[in-house]
Write a protein that holds these residues in place. Structure first.
Motif, PDB file in Angstrom:
ATOM      1  N   ASN A   1     -51.784 -31.214  -4.671  1.00  0.00           N
ATOM      2  CA  ASN A   1     -52.282 -30.079  -3.964  1.00  0.00           C
ATOM      3  C   ASN A   1     -51.285 -30.071  -2.704  1.00  0.00           C
ATOM      4  O   ASN A   1     -51.217 -30.844  -1.976  1.00  0.00           O
ATOM      5  CB  ASN A   1     -53.679 -30.055  -3.609  1.00  0.00           C
ATOM      6  N   CYS A   2     -50.299 -29.074  -2.705  1.00  0.00           N
ATOM      7  CA  CYS A   2     -49.360 -28.932  -1.616  1.00  0.00           C
ATOM      8  C   CYS A   2     -49.719 -27.751  -0.707  1.00  0.00           C
ATOM      9  O   CYS A   2     -49.792 -26.552  -1.664  1.00  0.00           O
ATOM     10  CB  CYS A   2     -48.038 -28.893  -2.075  1.00  0.00           C
TER      11      CYS A   2
ATOM     12  N   PHE B   1     -51.117 -25.328  -7.767  1.00  0.00           N
ATOM     13  CA  PHE B   1     -51.089 -26.900  -7.722  1.00  0.00           C
ATOM     14  C   PHE B   1     -49.852 -27.308  -8.572  1.00  0.00           C
ATOM     15  O   PHE B   1     -49.483 -26.655  -9.646  1.00  0.00           O
ATOM     16  CB  PHE B   1     -52.391 -27.343  -8.282  1.00  0.00           C
ATOM     17  N   ILE B   2     -49.226 -28.328  -8.324  1.00  0.00           N
ATOM     18  CA  ILE B   2     -47.942 -29.030  -8.973  1.00  0.00           C
ATOM     19  C   ILE B   2     -48.621 -29.949  -9.956  1.00  0.00           C
ATOM     20  O   ILE B   2     -49.267 -31.086  -9.804  1.00  0.00           O
ATOM     21  CB  ILE B   2     -46.940 -29.754  -8.008  1.00  0.00           C
TER      22      ILE B   2
ATOM     23  N   PRO C   1     -46.155 -24.937 -11.917  1.00  0.00           N
ATOM     24  CA  PRO C   1     -45.125 -25.990 -11.291  1.00  0.00           C
ATOM     25  C   PRO C   1     -45.108 -27.329 -11.691  1.00  0.00           C
ATOM     26  O   PRO C   1     -46.343 -27.739 -11.552  1.00  0.00           O
ATOM     27  CB  PRO C   1     -45.456 -25.586  -9.754  1.00  0.00           C
ATOM     28  N   THR C   2     -44.097 -27.874 -11.882  1.00  0.00           N
ATOM     29  CA  THR C   2     -44.170 -29.386 -12.248  1.00  0.00           C
ATOM     30  C   THR C   2     -43.367 -30.101 -11.526  1.00  0.00           C
ATOM     31  O   THR C   2     -42.148 -29.563 -11.270  1.00  0.00           O
ATOM     32  CB  THR C   2     -43.919 -29.421 -14.082  1.00  0.00           C
ATOM     33  N   GLY C   3     -43.840 -31.337 -11.270  1.00  0.00           N
ATOM     34  CA  GLY C   3     -42.708 -32.106 -10.622  1.00  0.00           C
ATOM     35  C   GLY C   3     -43.113 -33.544 -10.817  1.00  0.00           C
ATOM     36  O   GLY C   3     -43.646 -34.085 -11.911  1.00  0.00           O
ATOM     37  N   ARG C   4     -42.256 -34.392 -10.102  1.00  0.00           N
ATOM     38  CA  ARG C   4     -42.351 -36.071 -10.334  1.00  0.00           C
ATOM     39  C   ARG C   4     -42.626 -36.539  -8.731  1.00  0.00           C
ATOM     40  O   ARG C   4     -42.341 -36.015  -7.719  1.00  0.00           O
ATOM     41  CB  ARG C   4     -41.135 -36.416 -10.964  1.00  0.00           C
ATOM     42  N   ILE C   5     -43.384 -37.615  -8.690  1.00  0.00           N
ATOM     43  CA  ILE C   5     -43.788 -38.285  -7.732  1.00  0.00           C
ATOM     44  C   ILE C   5     -42.543 -39.292  -7.311  1.00  0.00           C
ATOM     45  O   ILE C   5     -42.344 -40.107  -7.934  1.00  0.00           O
ATOM     46  CB  ILE C   5     -45.028 -38.949  -7.662  1.00  0.00           C
ATOM     47  N   VAL C   6     -42.058 -39.171  -6.144  1.00  0.00           N
ATOM     48  CA  VAL C   6     -40.837 -40.037  -5.783  1.00  0.00           C
ATOM     49  C   VAL C   6     -41.092 -41.165  -4.501  1.00  0.00           C
ATOM     50  O   VAL C   6     -40.300 -41.611  -4.209  1.00  0.00           O
ATOM     51  CB  VAL C   6     -39.513 -38.969  -5.118  1.00  0.00           C
ATOM     52  N   GLY C   7     -42.283 -40.894  -3.879  1.00  0.00           N
ATOM     53  CA  GLY C   7     -42.618 -41.847  -2.795  1.00  0.00           C
ATOM     54  C   GLY C   7     -44.082 -41.706  -2.485  1.00  0.00           C
ATOM     55  O   GLY C   7     -44.993 -40.725  -2.974  1.00  0.00           O
ATOM     56  N   ILE C   8     -44.648 -42.569  -1.874  1.00  0.00           N
ATOM     57  CA  ILE C   8     -46.184 -42.764  -1.617  1.00  0.00           C
ATOM     58  C   ILE C   8     -46.053 -42.731   0.141  1.00  0.00           C
ATOM     59  O   ILE C   8     -45.526 -43.507   0.700  1.00  0.00           O
ATOM     60  CB  ILE C   8     -46.878 -44.244  -1.961  1.00  0.00           C
ATOM     61  N   ILE C   9     -46.684 -41.487   0.680  1.00  0.00           N
ATOM     62  CA  ILE C   9     -46.851 -41.511   2.303  1.00  0.00           C
ATOM     63  C   ILE C   9     -48.136 -42.364   2.607  1.00  0.00           C
ATOM     64  O   ILE C   9     -47.735 -42.806   3.521  1.00  0.00           O
ATOM     65  CB  ILE C   9     -46.867 -40.052   2.415  1.00  0.00           C
ATOM     66  N   ARG C  10     -49.211 -42.377   1.827  1.00  0.00           N
ATOM     67  CA  ARG C  10     -50.373 -43.025   2.233  1.00  0.00           C
ATOM     68  C   ARG C  10     -51.167 -43.187   1.004  1.00  0.00           C
ATOM     69  O   ARG C  10     -51.397 -42.464   0.307  1.00  0.00           O
ATOM     70  CB  ARG C  10     -51.080 -42.150   3.531  1.00  0.00           C
ATOM     71  N   ARG C  11     -51.567 -44.543   0.996  1.00  0.00           N
ATOM     72  CA  ARG C  11     -52.364 -44.938   0.145  1.00  0.00           C
ATOM     73  C   ARG C  11     -53.921 -44.867   0.322  1.00  0.00           C
ATOM     74  O   ARG C  11     -54.297 -44.875   1.540  1.00  0.00           O
ATOM     75  CB  ARG C  11     -52.350 -46.491  -0.147  1.00  0.00           C
TER      76      ARG C  11
ATOM     77  N   THR D   1     -58.690 -24.683 -20.476  1.00  0.00           N
ATOM     78  CA  THR D   1     -57.291 -24.082 -20.734  1.00  0.00           C
ATOM     79  C   THR D   1     -56.595 -24.405 -19.505  1.00  0.00           C
ATOM     80  O   THR D   1     -57.132 -24.882 -18.675  1.00  0.00           O
ATOM     81  CB  THR D   1     -57.563 -22.668 -20.915  1.00  0.00           C
ATOM     82  N   ALA D   2     -55.211 -24.020 -19.542  1.00  0.00           N
ATOM     83  CA  ALA D   2     -54.458 -24.230 -18.493  1.00  0.00           C
ATOM     84  C   ALA D   2     -55.085 -23.777 -17.383  1.00  0.00           C
ATOM     85  O   ALA D   2     -54.983 -24.196 -16.005  1.00  0.00           O
ATOM     86  CB  ALA D   2     -52.859 -23.598 -18.532  1.00  0.00           C
ATOM     87  N   ALA D   3     -55.651 -22.307 -17.436  1.00  0.00           N
ATOM     88  CA  ALA D   3     -56.222 -21.649 -16.416  1.00  0.00           C
ATOM     89  C   ALA D   3     -57.410 -22.304 -15.646  1.00  0.00           C
ATOM     90  O   ALA D   3     -57.745 -22.555 -14.440  1.00  0.00           O
ATOM     91  CB  ALA D   3     -56.769 -20.285 -16.630  1.00  0.00           C
ATOM     92  N   LYS D   4     -58.189 -22.810 -16.791  1.00  0.00           N
ATOM     93  CA  LYS D   4     -59.280 -23.528 -16.248  1.00  0.00           C
ATOM     94  C   LYS D   4     -59.007 -24.861 -15.492  1.00  0.00           C
ATOM     95  O   LYS D   4     -59.656 -25.354 -14.442  1.00  0.00           O
ATOM     96  CB  LYS D   4     -60.047 -23.919 -17.664  1.00  0.00           C
ATOM     97  N   ARG D   5     -58.003 -25.669 -15.983  1.00  0.00           N
ATOM     98  CA  ARG D   5     -57.637 -26.833 -15.473  1.00  0.00           C
ATOM     99  C   ARG D   5     -57.060 -26.392 -13.872  1.00  0.00           C
ATOM    100  O   ARG D   5     -57.293 -27.358 -12.960  1.00  0.00           O
ATOM    101  CB  ARG D   5     -56.379 -27.434 -16.054  1.00  0.00           C
ATOM    102  N   LYS D   6     -56.467 -25.177 -13.820  1.00  0.00           N
ATOM    103  CA  LYS D   6     -56.168 -24.974 -12.415  1.00  0.00           C
ATOM    104  C   LYS D   6     -57.183 -24.779 -11.603  1.00  0.00           C
ATOM    105  O   LYS D   6     -57.531 -25.048 -10.332  1.00  0.00           O
ATOM    106  CB  LYS D   6     -55.672 -23.495 -12.571  1.00  0.00           C
ATOM    107  N   SER D   7     -58.400 -24.223 -12.196  1.00  0.00           N
ATOM    108  CA  SER D   7     -59.890 -24.023 -11.450  1.00  0.00           C
ATOM    109  C   SER D   7     -60.378 -25.468 -11.094  1.00  0.00           C
ATOM    110  O   SER D   7     -60.837 -25.613  -9.898  1.00  0.00           O
ATOM    111  CB  SER D   7     -60.759 -23.496 -12.321  1.00  0.00           C
TER     112      SER D   7
END
Length: 1006
Positions: free
Chosen positions: A262-263, A269-270, A335-345, A970-976
């Protein structure tokens, strides 16, 4: 004696350069804390350290010794330090301050150790001692200066004892290689935590508890499984330049190779797919992500993938075998992405079980968390034979690139797997429910018994003991926080009163009792027990409006005409005496029995008539009436095991009480905002984004109904019109689906959001708060305090008017409220499993959703929802179903499965997996020859959005809230679902600034 140490430095500001001079007072009379010392000024009350060896002798030292700990030892090894084997420990001021700033949880545990004289943890104020204070030299980092200060403490203690010929060594424990070497160079005895623990006699069990920050894995020479995380500096630069985004990671329950982020900067959502893209993020972590090019965007998988079927000893990565690659329609891509770092655990302690290593005598095993969203954890233990039959707690320490799973350490065992008390403990820990006994300090602020109402109390309150007041609650309720009355006025109108327990009279601001209540935030209701927010003396006695007993109340009294129009409203602190504490059923019988015409019966009838008119007006304004399957357990009075289960019955009296609680909450909300426009505590229910409604619209369309979601009123109208004569449960299922599209209702401070965002979507009212349940909700206590100031019944205080403090409090209230709901539903799941042990029975159900490889079935009788698989990669069936993605149907020959179709399933409990017992659904009707693929887990609602109708009552024997498992289709439900999960995982600041609100503001500007 004190002497100031004067330091000065120059500070540059807009107006020039200024010299800043500070005085730091140093003393020579600070006691070392040792009983053996004859040099310091002794204080018998604070003697802690003695010359006895710790509980277990060390092979490293012959004589007595004290331990000085550095900060990282405490932060990383607090679980070891909690063992009684550690004593005679010196905690320096600099260490305590560092721990406080770096971990509030560890700080609280350390404070408890220091506060327990039997543990002999001595707090030494080194920063004010003339011989141990060290200054920071130019070019020296803060960390290096602090390490130097800790070494100075150990050095001083040794020289201090040596000057008195006291044979006590002071040992420094540190795992910092640099600090350890400097201590050696300075002649200080120093050891690592592992070396020290290894040296202790009869303390082998402590080795399991050592935090595993790093350790060698089998096959260390193989290529890493994960990309490197970017450094904090690289992340900061990337976010600043816009190349990277940050947000809260939400792991999928249904697919271990998926998650979302969630950005705040994006409306959607990504999506994160694949192990490398997930890159060691764990649910709740704040992460930095890189957005992929649009041609690489994807959609969530329709498959349910709970975990790998087997542990791969080689840790090889074969995602294509488990994550199906399909062509995704452009409309469903996100939108699809990849995690490149951890800011806070956001790691915590996790409950689960050990999955033993098949290799004999191997000490490395896998820990399987009870929470499916958390990956397995590698731990080392020599107690596997014992622990494999128990629920245990494990903490995560690190996650190296070359390990498929994170590394952790054993914390403690909870008890035997399957034992009800153990499983309840797991449930409470997993949902972070404070459930320890109230401390003596908290209990000291309770009123002393016998408690009596004095003449002064009567003089300060409105005496309403002559009015026929009564309460209406669920059966077995002991924390009665509301009562009502209705009587005729001389002018022909009606006087209606809602009387709420005056909890704020007993809980004064700033006391230990108040702080504990604010931390707990809410009472937690399990099937067979209640975890109180306040001690039982208040919750079940002095604050409970029991029948026939005089009690303090905060009353909201209206003059109302017979058409339910409010003429005037009055608020006052009062004294009442309830004439009766009735159940919903008892109250309904009085209303329906026309032969009863006493004052209580007339009062109840008046209330019931007005409530129906109030509800009609609410619905006309667009308030939603949604549905959820709810069940009630009947438990054995001795064993507390469930012996029967049935659907919850709703009567007019349920609605009657609810309507007047809603009315009181709305009335009070208006009053406190008038007086405190910046710091009133309110409750809002955001309007869902339209994408949330896609599953509802699609489901209605497939059944021939147009669901209008343009606004709440249109949605309510179209839901009521969606009725099918041949399927009486259809409308209920549609409303269940609508419930899942909702956002989470949240507490907020009025000065932190725009007035237009105060709106409560579910209730269709512009302003709302919680006033009516102060025994079980801390938010109501704050509202009582605000209202008391409004009516001159109490004085204000700084924290009450500090909107930043109130905002932080709201964050905790929202978090605790969600956790309490999930704990309650988990309790229902546990007791459902207990109920179905040794039972097999057929039940009627309905298909809620048709998935690509499964059907989601709802059993209304038990409030159960489960996934019935139609196909699996690891099992073969003689029956092959054809999935129609457009129509969302599954077809075999002339049998077609559609949403809302009725089926018959056989229910039984599969106990082969001790970690996750599951109810198994087996299809009975329609009968399909050769179809033998078993169902998977059927869980009574581990998670769910809050019921927007704002359930008023909770009882001690059952959960009076909606119980729905919210699983995407569905994709829409997952967004929900992602929107809902974001409400659980993100801070309150993100909730009150949600994307929907931003979009509405943009529209208003345009």
């Amino acid at each position: 004696m004190s002497a100031p140490l004067v330091t000065s430095f120059y500070r540059k500001t807009r107006n020039g350069i200024f010299k800043v001079v500070r005085e730091h007072y140093l003393r020579d009379d600070i006691w070392c804390g040792s009983e053996a010392c004859n040099k310091c000024g002794r204080n018998p009350k604070t003697i802690l350290l003695d010359d006895e060896n710790p509980g277990s002798k060390s092979k490293l030292f012959k004589g007595p010794y004290y331990l000085v700990l550095d900060t990282n030892i405490i932060l990383n090894q607090i679980h070891v330090l909690e063992e009684n084997i550690f004593c005679n420990v010196i905690i320096s001021q600099i260490v305590l301050n560092e721990v406080k700033h770096r971990s509030s949880n560890v700080y609280k545990k350390l404070e408890e150790l220091i506060g327990d004289p039997s543990r002999k943890f001595y707090y030494f104020m080194n920063e004010h001692h003339k011989d141990t204070y060290v200054t920071r030299v130019p070019g020296e980092t803060v960390n290096d200066r602090n390490d130097k200060a800790i070494r100075a403490v150990a050095q001083w203690y040794n020289s201090h004892f040596k000057s008195q010929d006291i044979n006590i060594k002071t040992i420094l424990l540190t795992d910092d290689v640099g600090n350890k070497q400097k201590a050696k160079d300075e002649g200080i005895p120093v050891y690592s935590m592992k070396d020290y623990v290894d040296s202790l006699e009869n303390a082998g069990f402590l080795i399991d508890k050592l935090a595993k920050i790093e350790y060698a894995l089998d096959g260390d020479n193989r290529p890493p499984l994960f990309p490197c995380h970017l450094s904090p500096g690289q992340i900061h630069d990337g976010i600043k330049s816009g190349k990277l985004l940050q947000g809260s990671f939400i792991a999928s329950r249904e697919n271990f190779l998926e998650g979302t982020v969630n950005c705040e900067s994006l409306d959607k959502f990504i999506l994160i797919q694949g192990r490398e893209a997930l890159n060691r993020a764990i649910d709740g972590d704040t992460v930095a992500i890189e957005l992929l090019p649009e041609d690489q965007w994807s959609a969530p998988s329709d498959l349910v993938l709970l975990d790998e079927t087997e542990e791969d000893p080689g840790d090889t990565l074969d995602e294509d075998a488990v994550l199906e690659k399909i062509t995704v329609p452009e409309a469903e891509k996100q939108p699809t992405g990849r995690i490149v770092g951890i800011i806070r655990r956001k790691w915590r302690q996790y409950c689960g079980i050990i999955q033993k290593n098949p290799l004999k005598d191997n000490t490395r095993h896998l820990f399987v968390p009870a929470e499916r969203k958390i990956p397995k954890v590698r731990i080392e233990t020599r107690q596997a034979e014992t622990l494999c039959h128990q629920r245990i707690i494990v903490a995560i320490d690190s996650w190296p690139r070359n390990s498929r799973y994170p590394l952790g350490h054993f914390v403690r065992a909870l008890g035997k797997i399957g034992d009800k008390d153990t499983e309840n403990e797991v449930l409470l820990i997993e949902h972070d429910i404070p459930h320890s006994r109230f401390s003596d300090e908290v209990l000291s602020f309770l009123p002393k018994l016998p408690w009596v109402i004095t003449d002064l109390d009567v003089a300060q309150r409105r005496d309403l003991r002559h009015i026929d007041v009564c309460s209406v609650d669920p059966p077995g309720c002991t924390d009665i926080d509301d009562a009502l009355h209705c009587r005729d006025l001389d002018n022909g109108n009606l006087e209606v009163g809602v009387h709420i327990a005056d909890v704020s009279h007993f809980i004064r601001p700033g006391t230990a009792l108040d702080k504990e209540a604010s931390l707990r935030a809410t009472t937690v209701y399990l099937v067979d027990k209640r975890i109180d927010m306040v001690p039982e003396l208040l919750s079940s006695n002095l604050c409970s409006l029991r029948g026939g007993e005089e009690r303090f109340a905060f009353s909201c009294i209206w003059e109302i005409d017979h058409e339910a129009n409010i003429v005037s409203t009055d608020y006052c602190k009062s004294i009442i005496r309830s004439r009766a504490a009735m159940t919903y059923e008892e109250a309904q019988l009085r209303i329906d029995d026309k032969t009863q015409n006493d004052s209580l019966a007339k009062s109840l009838r008046g209330l019931n008539d007005l409530a129906k008119k109030l509800k009609k007006k609410r619905l006309a304004n667009g308030a939603l009436v949604l549905a959820s399957p709810e069940i009630r357990f009947q438990v054995d009075s001795e064993t507390h095991d469930p012996i029967d289960v049935q659907a919850k019955q709703m009567r007019d009296t349920n609605s009657m009480v609810e309507e007047f609680m809603l009315l009181a909450n709305i009335s009070v909300a208006k009053r406190i905002v008038e007086e405190f426009p910046e710091c009133a505590m309110l409750r809002r229910h955001p309007e869902p984004p339209q994408v949330n409604f896609d599953p509802l619209i699609k489901a209605g369309k497939h059944q021939g109904f147009e669901i209008d979601t343009s606004n709440g009123k249109a949605l309510a109208k179209s839901l009521e019109a969606a009725v099918k004569d041949d399927n009486p449960y259809f409308n209920t299922m549609l409303k269940i689906l609508a419930t899942r599209c909702m956002m989470q209702a949240v507490y907020f401070t009025s000065g932190m959001v725009q007035e237009a965002e105060f709106y409560h979507y579910g209730l269709a009212c512009p302003i709302y708060t919680h006033f009516t349940s102060p025994i079980r909700r801390y938010a109501d206590v704050i509202v009582h305090r605000l209202l008391a100031v409004c009516v001159g019944a109490d004085a204000t205080f700084p924290d009450l008017l500090d909107k930043k403090r109130s905002h932080a409090l709201c964050h905790n209230l929202n978090y605790r409220n969600r956790m309490a709901q999930y704990a309650g539903r988990a309790s229902v799941a546990l007791n459902t499993h207990l109920f179905f042990r040794n039972k097999i029975q057929d039940e009627e159900g309905y298909i809620l959703f048709v998935r690509k490889n499964a059907l989601q079935i709802l059993i209304p009788k038990f409030g159960l929802e489960g996934t019935l698989y139609l196909s699996r990669k690891d099992e073969k069936s003689a029956v092959t179903f054809i999935y129609d993605a457009e129509e969302h149907t599954q077809r075999w020959n002339d049998v077609t499965f559609r949403s809302f179709d009725q089926v018959t399933v056989q229910l039984s409990l599969d106990r082969t997996n001790v970690q996750h017992e599951k109810l198994v659904f087996k299809l009975v009707k329609p009968e399909i020859p050769g179809f033998s693929v078993p169902a998977c887990s059927a869980t009574p609602n581990e998670r769910n959005v809050e019921d927007v109708t704002e359930e008023i009552k909770l009882e001690s024997v059952t959960l009076e809230e909606p119980m729905i498992t919210d699983k995407p289709v569905t994709a829409a439900k997952r967004k929900s679902d992602s929107f809902e999960e974001a409400q659980k995982s993100t801070p309150e600041a993100e909730q009150v600034k949600n994307k929907t609100s931003r979009n509405r503001r943009k529209k208003r500007k345009n």
